[in-house]
Design an enzyme around this catalytic site. Structure first.
Site, mmCIF file in Angstrom:
data_model
loop_
_atom_site.group_PDB
_atom_site.id
_atom_site.type_symbol
_atom_site.label_atom_id
_atom_site.label_comp_id
_atom_site.label_asym_id
_atom_site.label_seq_id
_atom_site.Cartn_x
_atom_site.Cartn_y
_atom_site.Cartn_z
ATOM 1 N N HIS A 159 32.279 -2.957 52.032
ATOM 2 C CA HIS A 159 30.960 -3.578 51.871
ATOM 3 C C HIS A 159 30.364 -3.223 50.501
ATOM 4 C CE1 HIS A 159 26.820 -4.779 53.352
ATOM 5 N NE2 HIS A 159 26.534 -4.032 52.292
ATOM 6 N N GLU A 160 30.424 -1.935 50.143
ATOM 7 C CA GLU A 160 29.857 -1.503 48.853
ATOM 8 C C GLU A 160 30.673 -2.048 47.682
ATOM 9 O OE1 GLU A 160 26.971 -0.445 49.002
ATOM 10 O OE2 GLU A 160 27.091 -0.078 51.146
ATOM 11 N N HIS A 200 29.696 -5.396 46.576
ATOM 12 C CA HIS A 200 28.515 -5.427 45.686
ATOM 13 C C HIS A 200 28.939 -5.318 44.226
ATOM 14 C CE1 HIS A 200 25.090 -5.467 48.396
ATOM 15 N NE2 HIS A 200 25.556 -4.454 49.098
ATOM 16 N N CYS A 250 22.586 -4.576 55.325
ATOM 17 C CA CYS A 250 22.527 -4.225 53.904
ATOM 18 C C CYS A 250 21.078 -3.955 53.524
ATOM 19 C CB CYS A 250 23.083 -5.383 53.081
ATOM 20 S SG CYS A 250 23.092 -5.082 51.310
HETATM 21 NI NI NI Z 1 24.917 -3.829 50.957
#
Ligand code: NI
Length: 189
Positions: free
Chosen positions: A140-141, A144, A98
């Site tokens: 993954h995004e 966030h 990341c």
């Molecule tokens: Ni990330």
């Protein structure tokens, strides 16, 4: 315009984001800036909290994974207000990293398939199914946008092992090749 990337430890990375509508100013410019920022740091994805904005917006270009995962080539997308409709399939391990957590790369387990509803940059509603590495970068995004970082998904033992490295990111003693917005100002640079 290249924007500073928020480093691990900054509170915005822990804040769930808000959906936006088509009154949001200059969204296309913002998306361009996010792509430019991501490419300049050699990332494959970037979520708005990572540029210090608490909104539901992410960009992805998974093309750098094409050597190992041919399906990643050309998977370039911007998603406004993405929502997972369904997540399915077997969990598999993939080594994630990341831009907000420099120097740490760890295997993370996630399901293989995901169906996502989102708005494109013209605020038209779209639904897509993703699998493999495309699903992975998205997941993954998407984390966030929920105020989550991939290290949250590691075992307690693994996280304890990484604690010193994570603290080094928080206190600014990890070097990065891109501009980083930190919660604490680095003491020496
Ligand atoms: Ni990330």
């Amino acid at each position: 315009m290249i924007l500073p990337i928020v480093g691990y430890g900054h509170s915005i990375l822990r804040k769930p984001t808000q959906d936006i509508d088509n009154t949001y100013p200059d969204i296309k410019q913002l998306i361009d800036d996010m792509f430019e920022t991501m490419y300049s740091a050699y990332g494959v994805g970037l979520a708005a909290p990572q540029i210090n904005l608490p909104i539901s917006l992410l960009v992805i270009d998974a093309t750098p994974f094409k050597e190992k995962y041919p399906e990643a080539e050309g998977f370039k997308i911007a998603m406004i207000n993405p929502h997972i409709i369904e997540e399915s399939g077997k969990e598999w391990a993939f080594e994630e990293g990341c831009l907000s957590v420099p120097g740490i790369h760890e295997d993370v387990m996630r399901k293989s398939n995901v169906t996502v509803k989102f708005l494109d940059s013209d605020f038209n509603e779209q639904t897509i199914g993703l699998d493999g590495v495309k699903a992975r970068v998205f997941q993954h995004e998407y984390d966030h946008l929920q105020g989550k970082v991939f290290v949250d998904r590691l075992s307690n033992i693994r996280r304890a092992f990484l604690k010193r490295k994570l603290n080094e990111i928080v206190n600014g003693s990890v070097r990065v090749d891109y501009k980083m917005l930190r919660s604490i100002k680095p003491k020496h640079r």
